[in-house]
Design an enzyme around this catalytic site. Structure first.
Site, PDB file in Angstrom:
ATOM      1  N   ASP A 112      32.040  46.797  45.414  1.00 51.72           N
ATOM      2  CA  ASP A 112      30.876  45.943  45.652  1.00 51.72           C
ATOM      3  C   ASP A 112      29.996  45.790  44.406  1.00 51.72           C
ATOM      4  O   ASP A 112      30.177  46.489  43.413  1.00 51.72           O
ATOM      5  CB  ASP A 112      30.041  46.489  46.831  1.00 51.72           C
ATOM      6  CG  ASP A 112      29.815  48.001  46.749  1.00 51.72           C
ATOM      7  OD1 ASP A 112      30.063  48.588  45.680  1.00 51.72           O
ATOM      8  OD2 ASP A 112      29.386  48.596  47.745  1.00 51.72           O
ATOM      9  N   ASP A 131      24.108  55.254  57.420  1.00 51.67           N
ATOM     10  CA  ASP A 131      24.290  54.481  58.651  1.00 51.67           C
ATOM     11  C   ASP A 131      25.769  54.172  58.893  1.00 51.67           C
ATOM     12  O   ASP A 131      26.117  53.363  59.742  1.00 51.67           O
ATOM     13  CB  ASP A 131      23.490  53.167  58.575  1.00 51.67           C
ATOM     14  CG  ASP A 131      23.897  52.298  57.381  1.00 51.67           C
ATOM     15  OD1 ASP A 131      24.799  52.698  56.618  1.00 51.67           O
ATOM     16  OD2 ASP A 131      23.309  51.201  57.223  1.00 51.67           O
ATOM     17  N   HIS A 182      27.897  52.884  56.606  1.00 54.21           N
ATOM     18  CA  HIS A 182      28.492  51.764  55.869  1.00 54.21           C
ATOM     19  C   HIS A 182      29.505  52.245  54.828  1.00 54.21           C
ATOM     20  O   HIS A 182      29.397  53.347  54.290  1.00 54.21           O
ATOM     21  CB  HIS A 182      27.434  50.819  55.270  1.00 54.21           C
ATOM     22  CG  HIS A 182      26.646  51.325  54.117  1.00 54.21           C
ATOM     23  ND1 HIS A 182      25.285  51.484  54.144  1.00 54.21           N
ATOM     24  CD2 HIS A 182      27.002  51.668  52.860  1.00 54.21           C
ATOM     25  CE1 HIS A 182      24.845  51.902  52.976  1.00 54.21           C
ATOM     26  NE2 HIS A 182      25.881  52.030  52.163  1.00 54.21           N
ATOM     27  N   GLU A 232      27.631  46.749  56.273  1.00 55.21           N
ATOM     28  CA  GLU A 232      26.601  47.343  57.112  1.00 55.21           C
ATOM     29  C   GLU A 232      27.032  47.332  58.583  1.00 55.21           C
ATOM     30  O   GLU A 232      27.951  46.594  58.964  1.00 55.21           O
ATOM     31  CB  GLU A 232      25.298  46.540  56.958  1.00 55.21           C
ATOM     32  CG  GLU A 232      24.691  46.572  55.549  1.00 55.21           C
ATOM     33  CD  GLU A 232      23.872  47.830  55.275  1.00 55.21           C
ATOM     34  OE1 GLU A 232      24.248  48.908  55.778  1.00 55.21           O
ATOM     35  OE2 GLU A 232      22.863  47.724  54.553  1.00 55.21           O
TER      36      GLU A 232
HETATM   37  C1  GLP Z   1      25.811  52.456  48.324  1.00 53.98           C
HETATM   38  C2  GLP Z   1      27.209  51.958  48.008  1.00 53.98           C
HETATM   39  C3  GLP Z   1      28.242  52.647  48.875  1.00 53.98           C
HETATM   40  C4  GLP Z   1      28.000  54.153  48.814  1.00 53.98           C
HETATM   41  C5  GLP Z   1      26.646  54.485  49.362  1.00 53.98           C
HETATM   42  C6  GLP Z   1      26.355  55.984  49.433  1.00 53.98           C
HETATM   43  O1  GLP Z   1      25.294  51.836  49.456  1.00 53.98           O
HETATM   44  N1  GLP Z   1      27.364  50.546  48.167  1.00 53.98           N
HETATM   45  O2  GLP Z   1      29.540  52.312  48.425  1.00 53.98           O
HETATM   46  O3  GLP Z   1      28.993  54.814  49.553  1.00 53.98           O
HETATM   47  O4  GLP Z   1      25.709  53.852  48.494  1.00 53.98           O
HETATM   48  O5  GLP Z   1      25.845  56.445  48.230  1.00 53.98           O
HETATM   49  P1  GLP Z   1      25.718  57.952  47.832  1.00 53.98           P
HETATM   50  O6  GLP Z   1      27.088  58.428  47.502  1.00 53.98           O
HETATM   51  O7  GLP Z   1      24.818  57.945  46.642  1.00 53.98           O
HETATM   52  O8  GLP Z   1      25.150  58.682  49.002  1.00 53.98           O
END
Ligand code: GLP
Length: 227
Positions: free
Chosen positions: A49, A118, A120, A125
């Site tokens: 993404d 959440d 995702h 989402e």
């Molecule tokens: C963002 C990214 C996700 C990732 C999430 C969790 O939303 N788009 O791909 O998994 O953050 O991030 P973290 O690993 O910092 O908790």
């Protein structure tokens, strides 16, 4: 698992993720590369993404994250690393181009995933269809709030409101999925993913349909598992 993949198939396709969860993974890969154990010269990568509106030079963009945390520290050919184009004014066009690319060079041999609190995956989402392909999505306020900590002064206003993300069906096409989750705020989605019912309310639960998923958690993220 990732280094074994790169050794066994030097021209493999890695599906990569951003966020704090995979940083340790990337550090370890860089260490083995520096020791001479890994060669990324023929590896291709496709990222999940990108924020809408952020250029590759913007330190908050996911392209910049990948360059600094991995690509610039190993011998991967930069031209073989792909991240959705957040600066294309026509988002529809950027999504279509990315879907075409995934058809051309995919599926990923391994897809690395983090997890939103959440549930995702990528930026899919809650409520996103399991059939979705690359699309633009409006980020939930709670996701922007969560991710604000990674922006300059930690303010939500700085976090873009939209992102381009691979869809859930693109993610499910990977031959193998490796999901990493740490911390208490991941415990609920981990419970649904591992022990619960498949539901679009928790996008990660779509992985129940995949036949090769490895979930790596710390004790806090595993704390609600009962079986
Ligand atoms: C963002 C990214 C996700 C990732 C999430 C969790 O939303 N788009 O791909 O998994 O953050 O991030 P973290 O690993 O910092 O908790």
């Amino acid at each position: 698992i990732i280094s074994a993949q790169v050794i066994m198939k030097p021209h493999c396709v890695l599906g990569l993720a951003t966020g704090s969860s995979p940083i340790g993974t990337y550090k370890q890969l860089i260490e083995w590369y520096n020791k001479g154990d890994l060669d990324f010269a023929r590896v291709m990568s496709i990222n999940l993404d990108e924020y809408k509106g952020l250029s590759p030079e913007n330190p908050q963009s996911y392209r910049y994250f990948m360059n600094t945390h991995l690509f610039h520290k190993i011998n991967i050919n930069h031209a073989n690393t792909y991240v959705p184009n957040g600066t294309e004014p026509d988002a529809e066009k950027a999504c279509q181009a990315y879907n075409e690319l995934l058809h051309k060079i995919g599926p990923a041999d391994i897809q690395i995933l983090g997890l939103g609190h959440d549930g995702h995956i990528g930026f899919n989402e809650p409520g996103t269809s399991f059939d979705s392909v690359t699309h633009m999505i409006e980020l939930k306020e709670s996701t922007r709030q969560d991710n604000a900590r990674l922006f300059f002064d930690g303010k939500i206003d700085e976090v873009p409101t939209h992102a381009i993300t691979m869809g859930i069906s693109n993610i499910l096409q990977a031959k193998k999925v490796l999901l990493v989750a740490c911390g208490e705020n991941k415990a609920q989605p981990i419970k649904v993913l591992v022990e619960g019912e498949k539901t679009t309310d928790v996008p990660a639960s779509a992985l129940q349909d995949h036949n090769d998923v490895v979930v790596i958690v710390d004790k806090a993220a595993a704390s609600l598992l009962t079986k």
